[in-house]
Scaffold this motif. Structure first.
Motif, PDB file in Angstrom:
ATOM      1  N   TYR A 223      77.922  64.122  39.540  1.00  0.00           N
ATOM      2  CA  TYR A 223      76.978  64.608  40.539  1.00  0.00           C
ATOM      3  C   TYR A 223      75.539  64.443  40.055  1.00  0.00           C
ATOM      4  CZ  TYR A 223      81.367  66.213  42.261  1.00  0.00           C
ATOM      5  OH  TYR A 223      82.678  66.225  42.686  1.00  0.00           O
ATOM      6  N   GLU A 224      75.337  64.589  38.761  1.00  0.00           N
ATOM      7  CA  GLU A 224      74.006  64.373  38.188  1.00  0.00           C
ATOM      8  C   GLU A 224      73.542  62.940  38.445  1.00  0.00           C
ATOM      9  OE1 GLU A 224      70.532  65.517  36.031  1.00  0.00           O
ATOM     10  OE2 GLU A 224      72.120  66.628  37.049  1.00  0.00           O
ATOM     11  N   LYS A 225      74.424  61.978  38.237  1.00  0.00           N
ATOM     12  CA  LYS A 225      74.091  60.566  38.473  1.00  0.00           C
ATOM     13  C   LYS A 225      73.858  60.305  39.950  1.00  0.00           C
ATOM     14  CE  LYS A 225      75.849  55.866  37.785  1.00  0.00           C
ATOM     15  NZ  LYS A 225      76.988  55.046  37.247  1.00  0.00           N
ATOM     16  N   ALA A 226      74.718  60.844  40.798  1.00  0.00           N
ATOM     17  CA  ALA A 226      74.605  60.609  42.242  1.00  0.00           C
ATOM     18  C   ALA A 226      73.309  61.165  42.815  1.00  0.00           C
ATOM     19  CB  ALA A 226      75.798  61.220  42.964  1.00  0.00           C
ATOM     20  N   LEU A 227      72.790  62.232  42.197  1.00  0.00           N
ATOM     21  CA  LEU A 227      71.587  62.889  42.706  1.00  0.00           C
ATOM     22  C   LEU A 227      70.332  62.512  41.917  1.00  0.00           C
ATOM     23  CD1 LEU A 227      73.125  66.415  43.370  1.00  0.00           C
ATOM     24  CD2 LEU A 227      72.421  64.735  45.090  1.00  0.00           C
ATOM     25  N   SER A 228      70.394  61.418  41.189  1.00  0.00           N
ATOM     26  CA  SER A 228      69.242  60.994  40.385  1.00  0.00           C
ATOM     27  C   SER A 228      68.072  60.531  41.254  1.00  0.00           C
ATOM     28  CB  SER A 228      69.647  59.851  39.440  1.00  0.00           C
ATOM     29  OG  SER A 228      70.113  58.725  40.182  1.00  0.00           O
ATOM     30  N   GLY A 229      68.351  60.191  42.503  1.00  0.00           N
ATOM     31  CA  GLY A 229      67.300  59.802  43.440  1.00  0.00           C
ATOM     32  C   GLY A 229      67.426  60.511  44.768  1.00  0.00           C
ATOM     33  N   PRO A 230      68.585  60.404  45.410  1.00  0.00           N
ATOM     34  CA  PRO A 230      68.770  61.007  46.731  1.00  0.00           C
ATOM     35  C   PRO A 230      68.764  62.537  46.691  1.00  0.00           C
ATOM     36  CG  PRO A 230      70.460  59.353  46.253  1.00  0.00           C
ATOM     37  CD  PRO A 230      69.754  59.639  44.979  1.00  0.00           C
ATOM     38  N   VAL A 231      68.445  63.123  47.839  1.00  0.00           N
ATOM     39  CA  VAL A 231      68.507  64.577  47.982  1.00  0.00           C
ATOM     40  C   VAL A 231      69.935  65.025  48.209  1.00  0.00           C
ATOM     41  CG1 VAL A 231      67.782  66.540  49.410  1.00  0.00           C
ATOM     42  CG2 VAL A 231      66.156  64.715  48.869  1.00  0.00           C
ATOM     43  N   TYR A 232      70.691  64.202  48.966  1.00  0.00           N
ATOM     44  CA  TYR A 232      72.077  64.525  49.293  1.00  0.00           C
ATOM     45  C   TYR A 232      73.022  63.476  48.714  1.00  0.00           C
ATOM     46  CZ  TYR A 232      69.887  67.717  52.618  1.00  0.00           C
ATOM     47  OH  TYR A 232      69.130  68.714  53.184  1.00  0.00           O
ATOM     48  N   LEU A 233      74.261  63.839  48.562  1.00  0.00           N
ATOM     49  CA  LEU A 233      75.219  62.987  47.861  1.00  0.00           C
ATOM     50  C   LEU A 233      75.566  61.705  48.605  1.00  0.00           C
ATOM     51  CD1 LEU A 233      77.616  65.776  46.542  1.00  0.00           C
ATOM     52  CD2 LEU A 233      76.294  64.192  45.111  1.00  0.00           C
ATOM     53  N   VAL A 234      75.676  61.780  49.920  1.00  0.00           N
ATOM     54  CA  VAL A 234      76.145  60.626  50.697  1.00  0.00           C
ATOM     55  C   VAL A 234      75.279  60.410  51.933  1.00  0.00           C
ATOM     56  CG1 VAL A 234      78.087  59.628  51.980  1.00  0.00           C
ATOM     57  CG2 VAL A 234      78.527  61.023  49.948  1.00  0.00           C
ATOM     58  N   GLY A 235      74.784  59.182  52.088  1.00  0.00           N
ATOM     59  CA  GLY A 235      74.121  58.783  53.329  1.00  0.00           C
ATOM     60  C   GLY A 235      72.810  59.457  53.640  1.00  0.00           C
ATOM     61  N   GLY A 236      72.210  60.123  52.655  1.00  0.00           N
ATOM     62  CA  GLY A 236      70.926  60.767  52.890  1.00  0.00           C
ATOM     63  C   GLY A 236      70.981  61.926  53.859  1.00  0.00           C
ATOM     64  N   LYS A 237      72.181  62.506  54.039  1.00  0.00           N
ATOM     65  CA  LYS A 237      72.345  63.584  55.003  1.00  0.00           C
ATOM     66  C   LYS A 237      73.274  64.654  54.449  1.00  0.00           C
ATOM     67  CE  LYS A 237      73.827  64.455  59.775  1.00  0.00           C
ATOM     68  NZ  LYS A 237      74.449  63.880  60.994  1.00  0.00           N
ATOM     69  N   LEU A 238      73.003  65.882  54.796  1.00  0.00           N
ATOM     70  CA  LEU A 238      73.832  67.004  54.378  1.00  0.00           C
ATOM     71  C   LEU A 238      75.276  66.797  54.817  1.00  0.00           C
ATOM     72  CD1 LEU A 238      73.931  69.936  53.214  1.00  0.00           C
ATOM     73  CD2 LEU A 238      73.460  70.734  55.536  1.00  0.00           C
ATOM     74  N   SER A 239      76.218  67.059  53.891  1.00  0.00           N
ATOM     75  CA  SER A 239      77.634  66.884  54.201  1.00  0.00           C
ATOM     76  C   SER A 239      78.471  67.966  53.529  1.00  0.00           C
ATOM     77  CB  SER A 239      78.125  65.504  53.736  1.00  0.00           C
ATOM     78  OG  SER A 239      78.282  65.478  52.318  1.00  0.00           O
ATOM     79  N   LEU A 240      79.743  67.940  53.848  1.00  0.00           N
ATOM     80  CA  LEU A 240      80.720  68.829  53.206  1.00  0.00           C
ATOM     81  C   LEU A 240      80.577  68.812  51.696  1.00  0.00           C
ATOM     82  CD1 LEU A 240      83.420  70.443  52.949  1.00  0.00           C
ATOM     83  CD2 LEU A 240      84.613  68.262  53.256  1.00  0.00           C
TER      84      LEU A 240
END
Length: 222
Positions: A134-151
């Motif tokens: 999760y640290e790597k996934a959030l190194s740039g984006p605000v949200y984990l997938v698709g730039g949008k809040l998700s489950l």
């Protein structure tokens, strides 16, 4: 106007807590029926409400849903928290199921013996297997997938708060994961306040209730 969602479970976190979180983020009002007596369990079984003889069970849109992942996926899809296409959904699922694995270890820990060894194992796996993802996934984006809040984002906040209850300094080496805009969402902010429908860590009363549940009724882990 649709009927209010009703949750059937113990007055505890367990598998239902992720469902409470997701409904809260979706701003869906819900009521809860706490299972405290044998007769309550038997009634649910006898009227066919529990497909696999276990809770959690959620009444929504005229259905009685069981199986935690199925419930979460339905709510996420219904309230646009499940990505825009099949590729985003599979990424959300992978992130979500990793978090569920980690949260399950934390939940079970309260109900088993040999807690020190189990706790050390959870800490190691959290720091070496799960949090780096999760640290790597959030190194740039605000949200984990698709730039949008998700489950997946909702469950990440739930999971990190659970981890900090056990290991207060655990996120010190994971700054991207620690920084979350989600706590600023009004519904989440309210959910984090005392007196909300968020459940506390299990105490001895909850442990006793879960361990002494009627034999005919199973729970999908504490």
């Amino acid at each position: 106007m649709s009927e209010k969602v009703i949750l059937h479970y113990f007055n505890a976190r367990g598998k239902m807590e992720s469902i409470r979180w997701l409904l809260t983020v979706a701003e869906v009002e819900f009521d809860e029926v706490y299972l405290t007596t044998r007769d309550q369990y038997l009634k649910l079984l006898d009227d066919g409400s529990l497909m696999f003889q276990q809770v959690p069970m959620v009444e929504i849109d005229g259905m009685k849903l069981v199986q935690t992942k199925a419930i979460l996926h339905y709510i996420a899809e219904k309230y646009s928290l499940y990505g825009k296409d099949i590729k985003e959904r599979v990424m959300i699922n992978m992130y979500s199921e990793g978090l569920m694995d980690l949260m399950e270890m934390i939940m079970i820990h309260a109900f088993v013996s040999g807690t020190k060894a189990k706790l050390d194992d959870i800490l190691t796996k959290a720091k070496e297997r799960y949090l780096p993802v999760y640290e790597k996934a959030l190194s740039g984006p605000v949200y984990l997938v698709g730039g949008k809040l998700s489950l997946a984002d909702v469950q990440l906040l739930e999971c990190t708060l659970m981890l900090e209850e056990k290991f207060p300094a655990i996120l010190a080496d994971f700054p991207n994961t620690k920084v979350s805009l989600m706590s600023q969402i009004p519904s989440i902010s309210r959910f984090l306040q005392p007196g909300s429908k968020r459940k506390p860590q299990p105490d001895e009363k909850i442990k006793k209730t879960v361990m002494e549940r009627p034999s005919r009724t199973r729970i999908a882990h504490p």
